[in-house]
Design a protein around this motif. Structure first.
Motif, PDB file in Angstrom:
ATOM      1  N   GLY A   1       0.860  -1.187   0.000  1.00  0.00           N
ATOM      2  CA  GLY A   1       0.000   0.000   0.000  1.00  0.00           C
ATOM      3  C   GLY A   1       0.891   1.230   0.000  1.00  0.00           C
ATOM      4  O   GLY A   1       2.079   1.153   0.338  1.00  0.00           O
ATOM      5  N   LYS A   2       0.305   2.325  -0.377  1.00  0.00           N
ATOM      6  CA  LYS A   2       1.094   3.547  -0.546  1.00  0.00           C
ATOM      7  C   LYS A   2       1.427   4.212   0.781  1.00  0.00           C
ATOM      8  O   LYS A   2       2.255   5.099   0.846  1.00  0.00           O
TER       9      LYS A   2
ATOM     10  N   ARG B   1      -1.797   7.917   4.176  1.00  0.00           N
ATOM     11  CA  ARG B   1      -2.335   8.639   5.348  1.00  0.00           C
ATOM     12  C   ARG B   1      -1.289   8.792   6.449  1.00  0.00           C
ATOM     13  O   ARG B   1      -1.113   9.900   6.962  1.00  0.00           O
TER      14      ARG B   1
ATOM     15  N   HIS C   1      -7.072   2.726   8.422  1.00  0.00           N
ATOM     16  CA  HIS C   1      -7.281   2.617   6.961  1.00  0.00           C
ATOM     17  C   HIS C   1      -7.402   1.138   6.560  1.00  0.00           C
ATOM     18  O   HIS C   1      -8.301   0.755   5.795  1.00  0.00           O
TER      19      HIS C   1
ATOM     20  N   TYR D   1      -8.246  -1.464   8.425  1.00  0.00           N
ATOM     21  CA  TYR D   1      -9.526  -2.052   8.891  1.00  0.00           C
ATOM     22  C   TYR D   1     -10.633  -1.691   7.904  1.00  0.00           C
ATOM     23  O   TYR D   1     -11.478  -2.529   7.553  1.00  0.00           O
ATOM     24  N   SER D   2     -10.629  -0.436   7.434  1.00  0.00           N
ATOM     25  CA  SER D   2     -11.719  -0.010   6.543  1.00  0.00           C
ATOM     26  C   SER D   2     -11.658  -0.775   5.214  1.00  0.00           C
ATOM     27  O   SER D   2     -12.686  -1.116   4.648  1.00  0.00           O
TER      28      SER D   2
ATOM     29  N   HIS E   1     -12.971  -4.437   5.820  1.00  0.00           N
ATOM     30  CA  HIS E   1     -14.435  -4.475   5.922  1.00  0.00           C
ATOM     31  C   HIS E   1     -15.086  -4.112   4.586  1.00  0.00           C
ATOM     32  O   HIS E   1     -16.094  -4.698   4.198  1.00  0.00           O
ATOM     33  N   ASP E   2     -14.488  -3.160   3.877  1.00  0.00           N
ATOM     34  CA  ASP E   2     -15.048  -2.758   2.579  1.00  0.00           C
ATOM     35  C   ASP E   2     -15.060  -3.920   1.584  1.00  0.00           C
ATOM     36  O   ASP E   2     -15.958  -4.020   0.743  1.00  0.00           O
TER      37      ASP E   2
ATOM     38  N   ARG F   1      -4.661  -4.943  -3.009  1.00  0.00           N
ATOM     39  CA  ARG F   1      -3.208  -4.750  -3.046  1.00  0.00           C
ATOM     40  C   ARG F   1      -2.504  -5.935  -3.729  1.00  0.00           C
ATOM     41  O   ARG F   1      -1.462  -6.431  -3.265  1.00  0.00           O
TER      42      ARG F   1
ATOM     43  N   ILE G   1     -17.146   6.628   7.973  1.00  0.00           N
ATOM     44  CA  ILE G   1     -18.213   5.608   8.026  1.00  0.00           C
ATOM     45  C   ILE G   1     -19.494   6.152   7.392  1.00  0.00           C
ATOM     46  O   ILE G   1     -20.230   5.415   6.710  1.00  0.00           O
TER      47      ILE G   1
ATOM     48  N   GLN H   1     -19.111   5.739   3.719  1.00  0.00           N
ATOM     49  CA  GLN H   1     -19.296   4.340   3.306  1.00  0.00           C
ATOM     50  C   GLN H   1     -20.783   3.972   3.314  1.00  0.00           C
ATOM     51  O   GLN H   1     -21.273   3.300   2.404  1.00  0.00           O
TER      52      GLN H   1
ATOM     53  N   LYS I   1     -16.090   9.465   2.456  1.00  0.00           N
ATOM     54  CA  LYS I   1     -15.432   8.155   2.296  1.00  0.00           C
ATOM     55  C   LYS I   1     -13.920   8.319   2.157  1.00  0.00           C
ATOM     56  O   LYS I   1     -13.144   7.522   2.673  1.00  0.00           O
ATOM     57  N   THR I   2     -13.507   9.356   1.467  1.00  0.00           N
ATOM     58  CA  THR I   2     -12.093   9.471   1.106  1.00  0.00           C
ATOM     59  C   THR I   2     -11.386  10.647   1.777  1.00  0.00           C
ATOM     60  O   THR I   2     -10.348  10.471   2.416  1.00  0.00           O
TER      61      THR I   2
ATOM     62  N   PHE J   1      -8.175  12.688  -5.487  1.00  0.00           N
ATOM     63  CA  PHE J   1      -7.711  11.296  -5.359  1.00  0.00           C
ATOM     64  C   PHE J   1      -8.839  10.324  -5.715  1.00  0.00           C
ATOM     65  O   PHE J   1      -8.654   9.374  -6.463  1.00  0.00           O
ATOM     66  N   GLN J   2     -10.044  10.601  -5.172  1.00  0.00           N
ATOM     67  CA  GLN J   2     -11.161   9.675  -5.389  1.00  0.00           C
ATOM     68  C   GLN J   2     -11.716   9.768  -6.807  1.00  0.00           C
ATOM     69  O   GLN J   2     -12.076   8.754  -7.407  1.00  0.00           O
TER      70      GLN J   2
ATOM     71  N   ASP K   1      -9.463   7.780  -8.691  1.00  0.00           N
ATOM     72  CA  ASP K   1      -9.733   6.373  -8.396  1.00  0.00           C
ATOM     73  C   ASP K   1     -10.913   5.867  -9.232  1.00  0.00           C
ATOM     74  O   ASP K   1     -10.872   4.774  -9.811  1.00  0.00           O
TER      75      ASP K   1
END
Ligand code: GRG
Length: 303
Positions: free
Chosen positions: A57-58, A61, A90, A92-93, A96-97, A109, A163, A166, A189-190, A226-227, A230
């Motif tokens: 991952g990058k 954050r 991040h 965990y999200s 779950h996502d 990833r 949350i 999401q 979300k982002t 960013f989003q 994406d």
């Protein structure tokens, strides 16, 4: 020198933060070898936590948290527990996502997603455990401004932050595209986690409200750019480079930026938000050079 690609100052600095984050994650993550049932973390739970957290991952954050702190203080090491915690939240999200009840993704990833490796129940628990461990790590840091930083992170990762985004993202599947709603989803979300990271880093370094507000504005626009990018990559990106399947937004009826305004306008909007982020970074003066470069990097994003 032949065949030598010169590293920019931005890349050099990013790599320094990145190495600190990787070391910090190892340092603050619970170890796998535990004595269960007498004590400690069940081995498969620890393995599931480590699997996703240490799978690359990058590290954007935590890097942004360290870079924010570093604008006002040289003692970057002091912010490391918070940077590691940011990546735990991040991760965990993402776990779950990826679950079937949410976005149902098999790859993350470039590897099978957590529930594909460990099963759904363990993936849920690994996400829960990473979230809790993040707050434990921050609380145990003994940093005198820990509560301020932790409060920013909790707010932006929480029910009216990430949350909320999401929840809206899931609720709006198959609904008619609506620009206000897309903005709401993407902002929360982002952008929210980027806001939490920057504001926490600045709060730890004792920044005043002018800088905190500038960070909020930077993170808002950075997150939107960013989003949007994406979403664009989900249409025209390369699956192998991205490490996940593309076309998912359309097949699951997601309300996205390009799906609402069209691909070409989405590219222009991404550029506008990059410029607004750069404008916000001007408040940081010459210390903000890293953030100016970071925003420009979105233009080159391929993953
Ligand atoms: C489950 C509460 C909960 C929230 C999930 C993170 C998230 C919210 C959903 C993941 C899907 C998604 C498109 C989120 C927007 C943010 C985003 C682009 C995440 C991926 O972040 P990167 O690109 O990933 O920084 P790496 O792998 O580099 O860390």
């Amino acid at each position: 020198m032949k065949n030598c690609i010169k590293m920019t100052e931005f890349e050099r600095q990013y790599n320094i933060y990145l190495h600190m984050v990787e070391a910090g994650l190892e340092k603050f993550l619970p170890l796998q070898r535990q004595v269960w049932p007498t004590s400690g973390i069940p081995a498969n739970l620890a393995a599931a936590m480590r699997y996703s957290l240490l799978s690359g991952g990058k590290r954007l954050r935590p890097v942004m948290l360290l870079a924010s702190y570093n604008m006002l203080s040289e003692k970057v090491e002091d912010a490391l527990p918070f940077a590691a915690a940011m990546e735990m939240i991040h991760t965990y999200s993402l776990i779950h996502d990826d679950l079937p009840a949410m976005d149902n993704d098999d790859m993350r990833r470039g590897k099978p997603s957590n529930h594909k490796m460990f099963g759904e129940a363990t993936a849920i628990l690994a996400g829960d455990a990473l979230l809790n461990h993040a707050y434990e790590t921050m609380a145990q840091s003994n940093h005198p401004l820990a509560i301020k930083a932790l409060t920013h992170i909790a707010y932006h990762a929480g029910a009216s932050g990430m949350i909320a985004g999401q929840a809206a993202d899931l609720a709006m599947e198959e609904e008619q595209p609506d620009m206000d709603m897309v903005y709401y989803i993407q902002r929360h979300k982002t952008s929210d986690l980027f806001m939490g990271a920057m504001k926490a880093g600045l709060a730890l370094a004792g920044a005043d409200s002018t800088w905190i507000n500038a960070a909020e504005s930077y993170a808002l626009h950075y997150g939107l750019a960013f989003q949007i990018t994406d979403d664009i990559l989900d249409i025209i990106g390369d699956e192998h480079v991205l490490g996940k399947s593309i076309g998912k937004d359309q097949s699951s009826g997601k309300m996205t930026w390009p799906g609402t305004v069209g691909l070409e306008k989405a590219k222009l909007d991404a550029q506008t938000h990059i410029e607004k982020a750069i404008q916000a970074a001007e408040t940081f003066g010459s210390s903000g050079a890293f953030f100016v470069s970071l925003a420009k990097q979105i233009q080159n994003r391929v993953k």
